[in-house]
Design a protein around this motif. Structure first.
Motif, PDB file in Angstrom:
ATOM      1  N   PRO A 172      -9.727 -44.654   6.759  1.00 48.03           N
ATOM      2  CA  PRO A 172     -10.436 -43.337   6.350  1.00 48.03           C
ATOM      3  C   PRO A 172     -12.464 -44.281   6.248  1.00 48.03           C
ATOM      4  CG  PRO A 172      -9.321 -44.162   4.268  1.00 48.03           C
ATOM      5  CD  PRO A 172      -8.853 -45.363   5.450  1.00 48.03           C
ATOM      6  N   PHE A 173     -12.116 -44.923   7.177  1.00 43.46           N
ATOM      7  CA  PHE A 173     -13.816 -45.302   6.443  1.00 43.46           C
ATOM      8  C   PHE A 173     -15.226 -44.398   6.639  1.00 43.46           C
ATOM      9  CE2 PHE A 173     -11.406 -49.327   9.157  1.00 43.46           C
ATOM     10  CZ  PHE A 173     -12.088 -50.376   8.217  1.00 43.46           C
ATOM     11  N   SER A 174     -15.883 -44.710   5.625  1.00 46.57           N
ATOM     12  CA  SER A 174     -16.939 -44.087   5.271  1.00 46.57           C
ATOM     13  C   SER A 174     -18.203 -45.478   4.938  1.00 46.57           C
ATOM     14  CB  SER A 174     -16.404 -43.269   3.831  1.00 46.57           C
ATOM     15  OG  SER A 174     -18.435 -42.528   3.654  1.00 46.57           O
ATOM     16  N   TYR A 175     -18.624 -45.833   5.567  1.00 44.48           N
ATOM     17  CA  TYR A 175     -19.294 -47.414   5.219  1.00 44.48           C
ATOM     18  C   TYR A 175     -20.089 -47.917   6.950  1.00 44.48           C
ATOM     19  CZ  TYR A 175     -18.829 -52.242   4.047  1.00 44.48           C
ATOM     20  OH  TYR A 175     -19.546 -53.961   3.498  1.00 44.48           O
ATOM     21  N   HIS A 258      -8.204 -56.109 -13.125  1.00 42.80           N
ATOM     22  CA  HIS A 258      -7.718 -55.824 -11.479  1.00 42.80           C
ATOM     23  C   HIS A 258      -9.466 -55.349 -11.630  1.00 42.80           C
ATOM     24  CE1 HIS A 258      -3.721 -54.194 -13.202  1.00 42.80           C
ATOM     25  NE2 HIS A 258      -3.960 -55.185 -12.661  1.00 42.80           N
ATOM     26  N   LYS A 259      -9.290 -54.802 -10.479  1.00 41.85           N
ATOM     27  CA  LYS A 259     -10.635 -53.918  -9.189  1.00 41.85           C
ATOM     28  C   LYS A 259     -10.830 -52.751  -8.890  1.00 41.85           C
ATOM     29  CE  LYS A 259     -12.575 -58.664  -7.225  1.00 41.85           C
ATOM     30  NZ  LYS A 259     -13.172 -59.537  -5.967  1.00 41.85           N
ATOM     31  N   TRP A 260     -11.555 -52.036  -9.663  1.00 42.46           N
ATOM     32  CA  TRP A 260     -11.025 -50.564  -9.811  1.00 42.46           C
ATOM     33  C   TRP A 260     -12.524 -49.712 -10.085  1.00 42.46           C
ATOM     34  CZ3 TRP A 260      -8.834 -49.067  -6.261  1.00 42.46           C
ATOM     35  CH2 TRP A 260      -7.954 -47.423  -5.988  1.00 42.46           C
ATOM     36  N   TYR A 261     -12.535 -48.716  -9.622  1.00 41.69           N
ATOM     37  CA  TYR A 261     -13.511 -47.898  -9.871  1.00 41.69           C
ATOM     38  C   TYR A 261     -14.486 -47.340 -10.954  1.00 41.69           C
ATOM     39  CZ  TYR A 261     -13.083 -48.535  -4.593  1.00 41.69           C
ATOM     40  OH  TYR A 261     -12.641 -48.264  -3.429  1.00 41.69           O
ATOM     41  N   ASN A 262     -15.459 -46.953 -11.452  1.00 45.87           N
ATOM     42  CA  ASN A 262     -15.573 -47.082 -12.708  1.00 45.87           C
ATOM     43  C   ASN A 262     -16.433 -45.310 -12.226  1.00 45.87           C
ATOM     44  OD1 ASN A 262     -15.576 -49.243 -14.451  1.00 45.87           O
ATOM     45  ND2 ASN A 262     -17.593 -50.622 -13.130  1.00 45.87           N
ATOM     46  N   LEU A 347     -18.627 -45.944  -5.971  1.00 45.71           N
ATOM     47  CA  LEU A 347     -18.388 -46.177  -4.631  1.00 45.71           C
ATOM     48  C   LEU A 347     -19.137 -47.939  -4.705  1.00 45.71           C
ATOM     49  CD1 LEU A 347     -18.136 -43.184  -2.496  1.00 45.71           C
ATOM     50  CD2 LEU A 347     -16.302 -44.654  -3.369  1.00 45.71           C
ATOM     51  N   SER A 348     -20.233 -47.898  -4.867  1.00 45.85           N
ATOM     52  CA  SER A 348     -21.356 -49.031  -5.085  1.00 45.85           C
ATOM     53  C   SER A 348     -20.703 -50.518  -4.981  1.00 45.85           C
ATOM     54  CB  SER A 348     -22.617 -49.253  -6.199  1.00 45.85           C
ATOM     55  OG  SER A 348     -21.720 -48.953  -7.668  1.00 45.85           O
ATOM     56  N   ALA A 349     -19.346 -50.663  -6.323  1.00 51.19           N
ATOM     57  CA  ALA A 349     -18.370 -51.959  -6.068  1.00 51.19           C
ATOM     58  C   ALA A 349     -18.490 -52.012  -4.236  1.00 51.19           C
ATOM     59  CB  ALA A 349     -17.667 -51.882  -6.778  1.00 51.19           C
ATOM     60  N   MET A 350     -17.768 -51.064  -3.167  1.00 53.39           N
ATOM     61  CA  MET A 350     -17.614 -51.778  -2.522  1.00 53.39           C
ATOM     62  C   MET A 350     -18.146 -51.710  -1.317  1.00 53.39           C
ATOM     63  SD  MET A 350     -14.386 -53.846  -2.230  1.00 53.39           S
ATOM     64  CE  MET A 350     -14.675 -53.177  -0.613  1.00 53.39           C
TER      65      MET A 350
END
Length: 626
Positions: A172-175, A258-262, A347-350
């Motif tokens: 599901p790329f959005s990159y 863990h790495k996860w979204y803020n 989504l900025s982390a990735m």
């Protein structure tokens, strides 16, 4: 340009049965004062619509096996039909034989599935970028019985759901960043100077997924790491690439390590919480460089019995990002109550983005051993047999599962709104900034089954067998001709004229360029010379003809030929035959399981001007047999 599409491609997809008061809506997001206008709707009011390939301009009911998500069902186009003013997706116990492939032995074999259901998809028909999506639906089955997996969702047009060849290295790329380490796993990479098929250089593309609702039924026992119990709805955004390391553990909440979204937003008016049973899936390929991680940003909201007894409204407000990929948001609502939100900053982390791909709508009921089935597998049970009526299979089935069929997923309407005059809100499956048309044509084999001529058949306009006007939708939609075939009015289509026509008023597909030639302006002196030459030439011709008549003509033998013509109309299709790809992709991989969400605990007198009658249909059309 995208701006040229805004506000134009609207009425072509609006169902005339939509009430006037629903032609506009206001966003539920705070501080958004834009006017949102209806650009697509389907009210499902016409009785007896079916959705076989080539029957409907908005939807295609696929007719194939589902190889994804440990599916236990077979999708049949016979299990979706309109009645009582609703679309009804029926799930039933029915055995289907299908051709399966053993990856280890590299051989095909005959296999069976014991549940038949339906999926409707708008792939490559109606697509859009940005807006408000609203479904009114009653969920299928009993809320306390697990096994059914109803879903209303959206997917990028570069992937076709259940056609795994189209989604590998795309979903599901959005990159849109050049990352050489991830270049091999994203087929259309921002690192590529030349992307071919009309795609822009240095632009990453893909097929992200927005799940408006996925419903989980089952017993109401307390679940680990959450205050939500079954039944519940999941609202999710699935995106790649995801975090490769230090991921949250399934069934547990993310920890500091863990790495996860803020900055994820959760509603506080209902029982809503982070979904600890779904953090995404690893898509394993060989060699290792082609493996990639997809993340799922997901929340669960408590449902109750009324969601299975009555219509409720499920809504997503999707604002695409800015041209540089920043900003944007996705927010989910149920009955106008906020459930969950993902903003671009989350989504900025990735380095991934809120979607800006053209996306299409899907409606289906699935059955999967990973969704509402006993987990972990009970002691002494292999959980490899899921057939009702077999004693050895009972241990692997949810309690009450076999009695939960047939079950009907009933959708009252689907509506899409977009902000008036907003250049980021676009209608079309292949907009200029993010085209898909040539890529799909160039890889057509990925989007269809073996034996198909093309991924989608052109929609048939009339020609369905009939005995009376009622079988053609009645006088307002079509009439039954003297040869027993339906003749549709201009605004209706389908074999029996039951579907309202749908089209992009501005065609966003990549067609041949048209050139406008400026008028030629010649000086008067040149015009005088040309006139003299033409006059002299004409005089010579007249003199020659006069001499021939005077002296007589030489007889020339006449060669007769017969031209063969077809009495049937020729339909122009939008697809070409598959051609070989210029991409150097890795070898065919094992079938990949996608989107696993709950792995918790592991003729007559007629007005001819009202109809499309380029030829006499009674003389040329033959009844279609079904």
């Amino acid at each position: 340009t995208a701006a040229s599409l805004v506000g134009l491609a609207t009425a072509g997809w609006v169902d005339p049965d939509t009430p006037e008061e629903d032609m506009f809506t206001t966003p539920l997001v705070d501080d958004d004062n834009r006017e949102f206008k209806l650009v697509f709707s389907d009210e499902f009011e016409q009785e007896g619509r079916t959705f076989h390939d080539g029957f409907d301009p908005r939807w295609t009911a696929i007719n194939k096996n589902d190889y994804t998500n440990a599916a236990l069902h077979y999708y049949s186009h016979d299990n979706a039909e309109t009645s009582d003013g609703m679309l009804k997706i029926q799930s039933e116990r029915k055995t289907n034989l299908y051709r399966a492939f053993d990856e280890k032995k590299k051989k095909f074999y005959a296999d069976k599935k014991f549940v038949q259901t339906a999926m409707l998809q708008g792939w490559n028909k109606f697509c859009f970028v940005g807006g408000i999506v609203e479904f009114s639906a009653k969920l299928p089955g009993e809320p306390g019985v697990g096994g059914l997996w109803p879903a209303l969702w959206m997917l990028g047009n570069l992937a076709r759901a259940t056609y795994v060849g189209s989604s590998d290295y795309m979903w599901p790329f959005s990159y849109n960043k050049c990352d050489e380490e991830r270049r091999l796993s994203q087929e259309i990479s921002a690192c590529s100077k030349v992307n071919h098929y009309g795609l822009s250089p240095f632009q990453g593309r893909g097929a992200p997924e927005i799940d408006v609702i996925e419903s989980m039924q089952g017993d109401s026992d307390k679940l680990p790491s959450t205050n939500v119990r079954r039944p519940y709805q999941s609202a999710s955004y699935q995106v790649a690439p995801g975090f490769d390391y230090h991921r949250p553990q399934l069934g547990s909440r993310p920890q500091k390590s863990h790495k996860w979204y803020n900055n994820l937003e959760y509603g506080n008016e209902t029982t809503t919480d982070l979904n600890p049973f779904f953090y995404g899936v690893t898509l394993v390929h060989e060699p290792k460089e082609y493996t990639y991680q997809a993340d799922a940003l997901s929340a669960n909201m408590q449902l109750n019995d009324t969601h299975y007894d009555e219509q409720h409204i499920y809504r997503v407000e999707w604002e695409p990002p800015n041209p540089d990929g920043s900003g944007g948001y996705i927010r989910w609502y149920t009955d106008d109550i906020f459930v969950f939100g993902v903003v671009g900053e989350s989504l900025s982390a990735m380095g991934t983005e809120i979607p800006s791909e053209p996306m299409y709508l899907l409606m289906n009921t699935a059955v999967s051993s990973h969704w509402g089935f006993p987990a972990p597998c009970p002691s002494g049970c292999e959980c490899k047999c899921f057939e009702c009526g077999k004693r050895e299979c009972e241990c692997g089935l949810p309690e009450g599962y076999c009695e939960n069929f047939p079950a009907s997923f009933e959708i009252d309407y689907v509506r899409v709104y977009q902000a008036h005059h907003d250049p980021k809100h676009i209608v079309g499956c292949s907009p200029p900034e993010r085209p898909t048309d040539l890529f799909i044509k160039g890889h057509a084999e990925r989007y269809m089954e073996d034996g198909q001529r093309r991924p989608l058949e052109p929609v048939t306009k009339g020609g369905g067998a009939c005995k009376n006007d009622h079988m053609c939708g009645g006088p307002k939609r079509g009439v039954c001709g003297s040869k027993g075939v339906c003749i549709c009015r201009k605004e209706t289509t389908g074999p029996h004229c039951l579907a309202h026509f749908g089209f992009d008023i501005v065609d966003s597909s990549e067609e041949d360029d048209e050139f406008e030639v400026a008028p030629m302006i010649l000086p008067w002196s040149l015009i005088a010379v040309l006139a003299l030459i033409v006059g002299s030439f004409a005089t010579a011709i007249v003199y020659t003809v006069h001499q021939k008549r005077k002296n007589g003509y030489q007889e020339i033998p006449v060669l007769t030929t017969q031209r063969e013509t077809s009495p049937y109309p020729v339909f122009k299709t939008t697809y070409q035959s598959p051609i070989s790809s210029n991409y150097a992709l890795p070898p065919r991989q094992d079938t990949v399981t996608y989107c696993v969400i709950d792995e918790r605990m592991v003729d007559r007198q007629v007005d001819r001007n009202s109809f499309d009658l380029p030829i006499r249909p009674d003389e040329t059309l033959r009844p279609l047999k079904y």
